[in-house]
Design an enzyme around this catalytic site. Structure first.
Site, PDB file in Angstrom:
ATOM      1  N   LYS A   1      21.964  14.906  28.036  1.00  0.00           N
ATOM      2  CA  LYS A   1      20.654  14.923  27.401  1.00  0.00           C
ATOM      3  C   LYS A   1      19.925  13.596  27.614  1.00  0.00           C
ATOM      4  CE  LYS A   1      18.481  15.516  22.865  1.00  0.00           C
ATOM      5  NZ  LYS A   1      17.602  14.334  23.070  1.00  0.00           N
ATOM      6  N   LYS A  44      23.289   8.186  29.650  1.00  0.00           N
ATOM      7  CA  LYS A  44      23.749   8.464  31.011  1.00  0.00           C
ATOM      8  C   LYS A  44      23.556   7.274  31.935  1.00  0.00           C
ATOM      9  CE  LYS A  44      21.156  11.931  32.238  1.00  0.00           C
ATOM     10  NZ  LYS A  44      20.256  10.979  31.722  1.00  0.00           N
ATOM     11  N   LYS A 102      12.550   9.160  34.558  1.00  0.00           N
ATOM     12  CA  LYS A 102      12.273   7.857  33.954  1.00  0.00           C
ATOM     13  C   LYS A 102      12.542   6.721  34.938  1.00  0.00           C
ATOM     14  CE  LYS A 102      14.923   7.856  30.309  1.00  0.00           C
ATOM     15  NZ  LYS A 102      15.761   9.030  30.608  1.00  0.00           N
ATOM     16  N   ASP A 107      18.432  18.030  30.225  1.00  0.00           N
ATOM     17  CA  ASP A 107      17.723  18.875  29.268  1.00  0.00           C
ATOM     18  C   ASP A 107      16.340  19.250  29.772  1.00  0.00           C
ATOM     19  OD1 ASP A 107      16.856  16.195  26.887  1.00  0.00           O
ATOM     20  OD2 ASP A 107      16.720  16.334  29.053  1.00  0.00           O
TER      21      ASP A 107
END
Length: 262
Positions: A10, A15, A38, A122
């Site tokens: 998620k 991560k 991102k 996600d």
């Protein structure tokens, strides 16, 4: 033989922190490919945000490898796929474009010992299945905490892995100090026919390192936290035990989680 792994989880679960510190802890040739829009996977390895492949290709449709590939801490090779602005376009497009370009430029000809894909889990988009669907990655590991939404995402990722006939190597519990967290994550892992391969404690050293655009391995190399990442990458590199996940139905998931909050 090259070890090619994909780390899913998620958004915001840690991560990128996990991936960057694993790469920093591994003393052989490592290639990290950020597949999260991102584009922050490699920041702590390089010490700054690097231009993404998508952004670079806006200026130059045919960039050279040295325009998209950067060297980070511990000689780690770093690439960021990139993605569109929030709410505009397909977030998975960057992954597809990046992998095609890396293939075209023979980016893997350096024969790294370990290739790590950092993949957001996600987002419902075909692009995020690319590392598995196109067989760039051979193994999958899921990062989760004991929080509801993190486990919910992990269960959905397990569904995707099963659908793509992927090999699940295990669950990484990135702790958020939830009550009974390790027990919750361990039971979840067992229910989906997997196992917890590492428990990463919550530590202020992670935040301190990230404030300074560093990995824990660089800023606090002698810490217990650094040792946890060393143990994790060693476990993954030597892992030869995989499973086809058995994700929970929504009712099964709610029943499992409810007993810990009732």
């Amino acid at each position: 033989m090259v070890k090619k792994i994909a780390i899913y989880g998620k958004g915001g679960i840690g991560k990128s922190t996990t991936v960057s510190n694993m790469a920093a802890a591994y003393d052989k040739d490592t290639f990290v490919i950020g597949c999260d829009p991102k584009a922050d996977t490699t920041r702590t390895l390089v010490g700054k945000r690097i231009p993404t492949i998508l952004d670079t290709m806006k200026e130059n449709k045919s960039p050279n490898l040295d325009e998209i590939l950067y060297q980070g801490f511990n000689n780690t090779l770093c690439v960021e796929a990139g993605g569109p602005e929030p709410g505009v376009g397909c977030a998975g497009r960057g992954v597809i474009v990046a992998m095609k370009l890396l293939d075209k430029l023979s980016a893997f000809d350096s024969n790294p010992d370990l290739v790590i894909y950092d993949v957001l889990g996600d987002v419902v988009c075909g692009g995020f299945s690319v590392p598995l669907r196109e067989e760039y990655a051979d193994e999958v590991y899921i990062v989760t905490s004991g929080e509801y939404m993190s486990l919910y995402a992990a269960n959905n990722i397990a569904k995707g892995i099963r659908k793509l006939n992927g090999k699940l190597g295990g669950i990484i519990c990135n702790c958020r100090n939830v009550k009974d967290e390790v027990e919750i994550v361990s039971e979840f892992a067992s229910l989906i026919s997997s196992k917890v391969i590492s428990v990463i404690p919550r530590s202020e050293l992670v935040q301190q390192s990230e404030y300074n655009a560093c990995t824990v391995l660089k800023m606090f190399p002698e810490s217990d936290q650094a040792d946890k990442y060393r143990e994790l990458v060693d476990t993954i590199v030597n892992n030869d035990s995989f499973s086809t996940p058995t994700p929970l139905t929504m009712d099964e998931f709610e029943s499992f989680f409810h007993k810990y909050v009732s």
